[in-house]
Enzyme design. Sequence first.
Site, PDB file in Angstrom:
ATOM      1  CG  ASP A 161      -2.279   0.674   0.911  1.00 16.87           C
ATOM      2  OD1 ASP A 161      -2.290   1.918   0.810  1.00 16.87           O
ATOM      3  OD2 ASP A 161      -3.294  -0.026   0.775  1.00 16.87           O
ATOM      4  CG  HIS A 197      -4.818   2.399  -1.541  1.00 20.62           C
ATOM      5  ND1 HIS A 197      -4.899   2.673  -0.201  1.00 20.62           N
ATOM      6  CD2 HIS A 197      -6.068   2.579  -2.037  1.00 20.62           C
ATOM      7  CE1 HIS A 197      -6.151   3.002   0.105  1.00 20.62           C
ATOM      8  NE2 HIS A 197      -6.881   2.964  -1.000  1.00 20.62           N
ATOM      9  CD  GLU A 246     -10.339   4.085   0.212  1.00 20.42           C
ATOM     10  OE1 GLU A 246     -11.175   4.168   1.127  1.00 20.42           O
ATOM     11  OE2 GLU A 246      -9.140   3.808   0.409  1.00 20.42           O
TER      12      GLU A 246
END
Length: 613
Positions: A259, A313, A377
């Site tokens: 991440d 990420h 996201e």
Amino acid sequence: MKLLPLAVALSVSLAFGCLPTPGAAAGADDLVYGYECHSGVCRKVELSEDNFAKAISLPVCRLFCSSSIGTLWPKPTGAVQLEPLMRQVDITNIKIQRPGGVNKRDKVWRDTERRWMDLVHAKIPNLKLLRSGGYQLAVVINTADSAKPTRLTLDTDESYVLQIGTNSTAGQVTANITADNFYGARHALETLNQLIVYDDIRRELQVTANTSISDAPVYKWRGLLLDTSRNYFSVKSIKRTLDGMAMVKLNTFHWHITDSHSFPLEVSKRPELSKLGAYTPSKVYTHKDIEDIVNYGRVRGIRVMPEFDSPAHVGEGWQHKNMTACFNAQPWQKFCVEPPCGQLDPTVTEMYDVLQDIFSDMFDLFDPDIFHMGGDEVSVGCWNSSETIRNWMTKQGWTLNEADFMRLWGHYQTEALKRWDNVTSTAAAPTPIVLWTSTLTEEPYIDDYLDPQRYIIQIWTTGTDKVIKKILKRGYRIIVSNYDALYFDCGGPGWVTDGNNWCSPYIGWQKVYENNLTQIAGDYQHHVLGAEAAIWSEQIDEYTLDNRFWPRASALAERLWSDPVGADGGWKQAEARMLLHRERLVENGIGAEAMQPQWCLQNENECPIDAYA
């Protein structure tokens, strides 16, 4: 050799016991209590000379007293016949016969047998006090596919039939296992292990004498997700998670390995990624580590599926490549959901070469039947903050509105998928790809950029989100991880603000158990592969891992394996079994969270308010 028969005392009392043999009472001198079955409930009784003959241990009582499926977890989906009869097992005389055609040196089968014997030994608190003698236990395994175990896929038949019978003349209990392949046979061994208990009154290892079970899972995908980027988890702690998963027949370990916070993965052609991205040089998953974990999972019937989350990420490890946007940008709230921010720059051609090298190692190490490419996201604000990206989009004749940033994302996904396909060109068929729900999976973008024949969508919104049905009606298969029931990191203090964390409150095992996928999917249930519970590790590390997963992950396991419905489908009917199952987890070195005072375990139905009537 001793037989424990079912004795009937009047019409309201059942007791499983035997006449004490010489030394039996002496073997239990330190015990004060035993159990008797009364009207389907195990009642604790003070041991005496008068009642010792019919008093039994709690595990034996629970096995037969209150449920037609005993204490099995997860509950079988087919017919179950448990004759209330126990045989003493000679632990020095347990034999396992592999399927015909399996090489004696086959490592997967050898390790499976060793693990199974370890589970048996874990039942015995003190081997020196174990009464000697008993019946030989012969475990005979027959599979239609007798070849070396292959990888688990969505087409794998995990069903099994377990039949236990006794030959008193020969002094042998035989457990016959019939399955299509290794995975079904392994599940049968797990069930058989739960039918073996330690009687602390007689200090004997005992097995059910006559049993028949037919069983198969309802859902093909039964998983747990662990994020090892926010905090690092040792190989030992990951293996412990796999141990717990095997005990409840969960079959997918979703490894969110990288991440923006860290890049703990060794990439052979890009060593700088982990060199710059890992928290310390010792907190890197080497190729040897990964091979070890993948093989460890296979022995336990578990696929280890890697996720490389992108294009968002990402961050640590990519510092010197000029291939990212908004890395560690401040104030972070403008660019991402939590610090540090970072997204790949889809306009940099060389970035896809790096992706291909990452994918190549992941393909070689994991041999995945399904690959997760993340995809959640993504921040338009992040990409819009990059002059390089804005200029590239302008040259394409695009605007800087949301639709064209989704177009940019679609461009990235198309190019990244090409690189995965380059790496896996020798595979028999294209690898199914999993993506998280996101803006890209909403209308109209999902129709423009994601082929339902290629993509599986993992749902992380609430279970009542209308977007789920919109995805399903388009023919996409889904994996359910609705955060309101399956995010196990929920419930804790805020870490970027005060108060509690974003998805509080804490989710109890009851809610996990009642998270019905049929209700979530409605008429499209046939498109649901299964579900995963997730631990995002911002506030969890290996020292708190066990009690976050367990025993709640066991509740998920029964929901996915058995999908209980009707009068017997709620958590209340499962609670007594769950309490005893939690003890089995602890018995095998898993630090499962306590559910109730131990008094409640020993005094069945005395804690619930009116037995939850």
